[in-house]
Design a protein around this motif. Structure first.
Motif, PDB file in Angstrom:
ATOM      1  N   PHE B  55      -7.762  -8.971   4.356  1.00  0.00           N
ATOM      2  CA  PHE B  55      -8.285  -9.738   3.229  1.00  0.00           C
ATOM      3  C   PHE B  55      -7.372  -9.680   2.016  1.00  0.00           C
ATOM      4  O   PHE B  55      -7.351 -10.591   1.196  1.00  0.00           O
ATOM      5  CB  PHE B  55      -9.673  -9.193   2.867  1.00  0.00           C
ATOM      6  N   GLN B  56      -6.570  -8.586   1.914  1.00  0.00           N
ATOM      7  CA  GLN B  56      -5.717  -8.460   0.733  1.00  0.00           C
ATOM      8  C   GLN B  56      -4.554  -9.440   0.752  1.00  0.00           C
ATOM      9  O   GLN B  56      -3.874  -9.616  -0.245  1.00  0.00           O
ATOM     10  CB  GLN B  56      -5.198  -7.020   0.584  1.00  0.00           C
ATOM     11  N   PHE B  57      -4.313 -10.085   1.885  1.00  0.00           N
ATOM     12  CA  PHE B  57      -3.200 -11.033   1.945  1.00  0.00           C
ATOM     13  C   PHE B  57      -3.671 -12.473   1.867  1.00  0.00           C
ATOM     14  O   PHE B  57      -2.933 -13.389   2.182  1.00  0.00           O
ATOM     15  CB  PHE B  57      -2.390 -10.821   3.223  1.00  0.00           C
ATOM     16  N   GLY B  58      -4.895 -12.667   1.468  1.00  0.00           N
ATOM     17  CA  GLY B  58      -5.347 -14.048   1.360  1.00  0.00           C
ATOM     18  C   GLY B  58      -6.715 -14.209   1.956  1.00  0.00           C
ATOM     19  O   GLY B  58      -7.135 -13.444   2.823  1.00  0.00           O
ATOM     20  N   ILE B 125      -3.512  -2.429   7.186  1.00  0.00           N
ATOM     21  CA  ILE B 125      -3.055  -1.102   6.772  1.00  0.00           C
ATOM     22  C   ILE B 125      -2.254  -1.193   5.479  1.00  0.00           C
ATOM     23  O   ILE B 125      -2.364  -0.345   4.608  1.00  0.00           O
ATOM     24  CB  ILE B 125      -2.206  -0.463   7.897  1.00  0.00           C
ATOM     25  N   LEU B 126      -1.458  -2.250   5.346  1.00  0.00           N
ATOM     26  CA  LEU B 126      -0.573  -2.366   4.184  1.00  0.00           C
ATOM     27  C   LEU B 126      -1.267  -3.065   3.030  1.00  0.00           C
ATOM     28  O   LEU B 126      -2.296  -3.703   3.194  1.00  0.00           O
ATOM     29  CB  LEU B 126       0.680  -3.145   4.575  1.00  0.00           C
ATOM     30  N   VAL B 127      -0.679  -2.939   1.833  1.00  0.00           N
ATOM     31  CA  VAL B 127      -1.139  -3.707   0.680  1.00  0.00           C
ATOM     32  C   VAL B 127      -0.046  -4.716   0.313  1.00  0.00           C
ATOM     33  O   VAL B 127       1.029  -4.710   0.903  1.00  0.00           O
ATOM     34  CB  VAL B 127      -1.467  -2.807  -0.530  1.00  0.00           C
ATOM     35  N   ARG B 128      -0.345  -5.537  -0.681  1.00  0.00           N
ATOM     36  CA  ARG B 128       0.554  -6.646  -0.987  1.00  0.00           C
ATOM     37  C   ARG B 128       1.978  -6.196  -1.327  1.00  0.00           C
ATOM     38  O   ARG B 128       2.933  -6.881  -1.027  1.00  0.00           O
ATOM     39  CB  ARG B 128       0.007  -7.430  -2.175  1.00  0.00           C
ATOM     40  N   ASP B 129       2.091  -5.037  -1.997  1.00  0.00           N
ATOM     41  CA  ASP B 129       3.426  -4.572  -2.390  1.00  0.00           C
ATOM     42  C   ASP B 129       4.307  -4.303  -1.179  1.00  0.00           C
ATOM     43  O   ASP B 129       5.533  -4.319  -1.283  1.00  0.00           O
ATOM     44  CB  ASP B 129       3.308  -3.286  -3.218  1.00  0.00           C
ATOM     45  N   GLU B 130       3.677  -4.014  -0.048  1.00  0.00           N
ATOM     46  CA  GLU B 130       4.454  -3.659   1.129  1.00  0.00           C
ATOM     47  C   GLU B 130       4.579  -4.820   2.108  1.00  0.00           C
ATOM     48  O   GLU B 130       4.923  -4.625   3.266  1.00  0.00           O
ATOM     49  CB  GLU B 130       3.790  -2.463   1.819  1.00  0.00           C
TER      50      GLU B 130
END
Lengths: 535, 209
Positions: B55-58, B125-130
């Motif tokens: 969800f954090q990527f869109g 697992i990752l967030v936007r910065d990664e």
């Protein structure tokens, strides 16, 4: 037993049904339209009303005789409303409860002692700095500056300047003055936008022009203009943006709006003192997202913002002429409420002209119905405003309670989910924030919440994760070793089998040789071939 | 030499971008069943990519779910590629049959599918910065598939390098032509349908009166 139960059940049911019917009646009695708001995808969804029409006030109700085509309303620092009653050539001052006329201005005393009257006044502004009234006296081609007793201080007429095209008339429509006493005038026929005058009444230039909307036609024209001659260019249609329609001043910023059915850029602007638009690159849209389709005229109606008002708490109210709707945005341009419609009833409009706010009330002037409609804030609106104010001031955690209250009343209200998600994020409740940001369809907040959640998760479960990794790698090493051993064993077994076969073959050969030896006579070539095969 | 099972053939082809398909051709191996399974997995990957992404990527538009775009993005696209390539390369002295083109192209899709699934897991697992890791994996996977697809076409038709490039460009053109014809056909059918339904309505009114 069963029968008695049934008997008891019937009146209860009927009572509940009746109650239901009653409540649904009272709920829908409020507005002559469906209240809606927009979700994240720009689709209209049912919502709670933030404002409700209280009453429509005509000139008769105030005891001033009917209004005729009123065009502007202004609420000043002395709690007095001023209505520019255009066709009656007067300014009507009304008290703050909006039920009594304080004064009617139709004659003014010039500094030299002579009397002057207004002719179609279109705009009115009262400065909090010097207590002067600024009247856009449209057909007299002047801006009248007078004190509140009707003594004219000065007047601004058509400027004699090279910048101002002398062939054009000077027809003031709206007027405001900033803290320093500079006067800004919106003119009917000027597209370079508000004419600016210094406190002495001298013309100093134009202020805050709109940009041309880059449509395909205009881009095409640009390339054509590169190749054609100057004479031809002069005869072609020029690309000129629509001029602004109205404005309001809030502290150091001037907010303008542009009523146009074709233009969508710069319909609402927030200008600083230098005339730069702060909303320019924010990709904002004002009015309805999807243009209204009018079945009776078979026409698509684009929003046309005809007036703008900045409330005391910084909320931006814009008035859409096409749909007769008031769109309220917070200071960051998030849509809060949509109120009003085109209708005959109270709360509906015919030709909306101007909009003003006072505390929790909205006042909308209808120039065709000749009334001023008063909208009051509902309980829901009160809570939303409180939450928004706290949220925008950065008190996220304090805003949490009102946001929960908003959600209790309207589960469709997206801003509330964002508010709750932000508050929970600030509090460190990452899981809750993730839940609410998901409901708000906000991946930006979700991203932050997830980052915190992941951090916490890793901190809490580091030992466990490390253990799993170690165990898994150990198992992997063990299994791969086992597999290799097994493979080696299989290969070895195969090798042994082949070896045994070879031994068997050799034994057979020896036996054959023996038999040949016994029988005698066997050529050497044959033997050689067989030898090759074994190798 | 090289007596491999179908699954092992997939691994061999994917891990040997230059020689793998040549070996497959030499051994006349590769199974249609595996190819279909891979295309189905591509379809699953596209759906999962569209619906289950972190969800954090869109945000996914989840008010409605329409399966057709996913089918078009995977199965129809692949079918168009196979048919287009076959029809072009039959004229360009290609040696591949429809069956072989289908099998080899499907095998070439494996890195792309793997990339989608790996990124799907990483996106939770990752967030936007990664996000750069996701991008890197995506580029590697897609690039690998592109190379494999090229190699597949080259070996299945026994083409030279230049001719393969030419054939692939023509295949893409052929796919566009097919799309165009399809749209044309659809609108035609629609027109005919409207015509017939109008006549039906008209007649039904007459009969009633």
């Amino acid at each position: 037993m069963k029968k008695r139960f049934k008997k008891l059940l019937t009146p209860i049911f009927s009572f509940v049904l009746g109650l239901n019917f009653l409540t649904s009646l009272t709920a829908s009695a409020g507005e002559p339209y469906d209240v809606y708001n927009y979700d994240r995808w720009g689709e209209a969804i049912p919502s709670q009303a933030g404002y409700i029409a209280d009453r429509a006030v005509s000139g008769y109700d105030l005891g001033a005789g009917a209004f005729d085509n009123p065009n502007d309303i202004f609420y000043d620092h002395n709690d007095i409303f001023y209505i520019a009653d255009t066709n009656n050539n007067r300014i009507v001052a009304v008290n703050s409860d909006f039920d009594e006329v304080v004064e009617i201005y139709d004659r003014f005393k010039m500094p030299d002692g002579s009397e002057t009257t207004l002719k179609k006044p279109m705009g009115i502004f009262v400065s909090a700095e010097n207590d002067y009234m600024y009247i856009a006296d449209n057909e007299n081609s002047r801006v009248l500056i007078s004190d509140r007793d009707g003594n004219v201080i000065s007047e601004i007429t058509k400027p004699v300047s090279e910048v101002y095209d002398q062939k054009r008339t000077f027809l003031p429509q709206r007027v405001i003055a900033d803290k320093a006493g500079n006067v800004y005038v919106v003119l009917n026929n000027i597209t370079t936008d508000a004419a600016m005058f210094n406190p002495q009444g001298e013309f100093t230039g134009f202020y805050g022009a709109n940009r041309v909307q880059p449509t395909a036609e205009i881009i095409g024209n640009y390339f054509t203009n590169l190749f054609i001659s100057e004479e031809k260019k002069a005869r072609r249609a020029r690309n000129i943006p629509t001029g602004i329609t109205s404005f309001d001043i809030d502290g150091d910023f001037i907010f303008t709006c542009t009523q146009s059915s074709t233009q969508t850029t710069d319909t609402v602007k927030k200008l600083n003192a230098a005339g730069n638009n702060i909303f320019a690159n924010m990709d904002l849209s004002f009015g309805d997202y999807t243009p209204m389709y009018d079945t009776s005229q078979n026409k698509v109606l684009q929003p046309a913002i005809c007036d703008i008002d900045i409330a005391e708490d910084g909320n931006i109210n814009v008035l859409d002429f096409t749909t007769g709707r008031i769109f309220q945005y917070d200071e960051d341009c998030n849509l809060l409420f949509i109120t009003g419609t085109i209708a005959k009833q109270v709360g509906g409009f015919d030709h909306v002209a101007a909009l003003e706010s006072k505390g929790e009330n909205l006042y909308v002037v209808d120039s065709s119905k000749d009334t001023v409609t008063v909208f009051t804030e509902t309980d829901f609106g009160k809570i939303v405003h409180k939450a928004t104010r706290l949220h925008n001031d950065g008190y996220y955690e304090e805003a949490l309670e009102p946001w929960y209250e908003v959600l209790k009343r309207d589960g469709n209200y997206r801003r509330a989910y964002i508010g709750v998600a932000s508050a929970l994020l600030r509090k460190g409740d990452y899981e809750g924030s993730m839940k609410y940001s998901e409901l708000a369809d906000s991946s930006r907040i979700y991203n932050k919440a997830f980052e915190g959640y992941r951090m916490n998760y890793l901190k809490k479960n580091f030992g466990f994760i490390a253990l799993i990794v170690i165990v898994l790698s150990a198992v992997f090493v063990f299994v791969s070793k086992k597999l290799r051993k097994r493979r080696l064993a299989i290969e070895k077994a195969k090798q042994e089998e082949q070896d045994q076969l070879a031994i068997l073959d050799r034994q057979i050969r020896i036996l054959e040789e023996a038999s040949v030896f016994v029988r005698g006579g066997q050529n050497d070539n044959d033997e050689n071939e067989k030898e090759e095969k074994w190798i | 030499m090289m007596d491999l099972k179908p699954a092992e053939w997939v691994r061999h082809a994917v891990c040997h971008p230059v020689e793998g398909f040549e070996d497959m051709r030499w051994k006349k191996s590769g199974s249609v069943r595996t190819a279909f399974l891979i295309v189905f997995l591509l379809f699953v990957a596209q759906v999962a990519n569209g619906r289950l992404y972190g969800f954090q990527f869109g945000v996914t538009y989840d008010k409605t779910f329409n399966i057709i775009p996913y089918i078009v993005q995977s199965i129809i696209l692949f079918a168009a590629w196979v048919v287009g390539n076959w029809s072009v390369c039959t004229l360009l002295d290609g040696e591949g049959t429809m069956k072989n083109i289908c099998i080899y192209s499907a095998y070439a899709l494996v890195p792309y599918i793997v990339q989608v699934f790996v990124n799907l897991i990483l996106s939770h697992i990752l967030v936007r910065d990664e996000a750069v890791f996701i991008q890197a994996i995506s580029i590697i996977g897609t690039g690998w598939t592109a190379i494999l697809l090229f190699s597949a076409i080259k070996s299945v038709h026994q083409y030279s390098f230049g001719k393969t490039v030419f054939a692939i460009i023509l295949t893409i053109v052929a796919m566009f032509i097919m799309l165009f014809l399809l749209v044309l056909f659809m609108s035609l059918v629609q027109q005919v349908y409207i015509f017939i339904s109008t006549i039906y309505t008209e007649i039904s009114y007459r009969i009633r009166v």
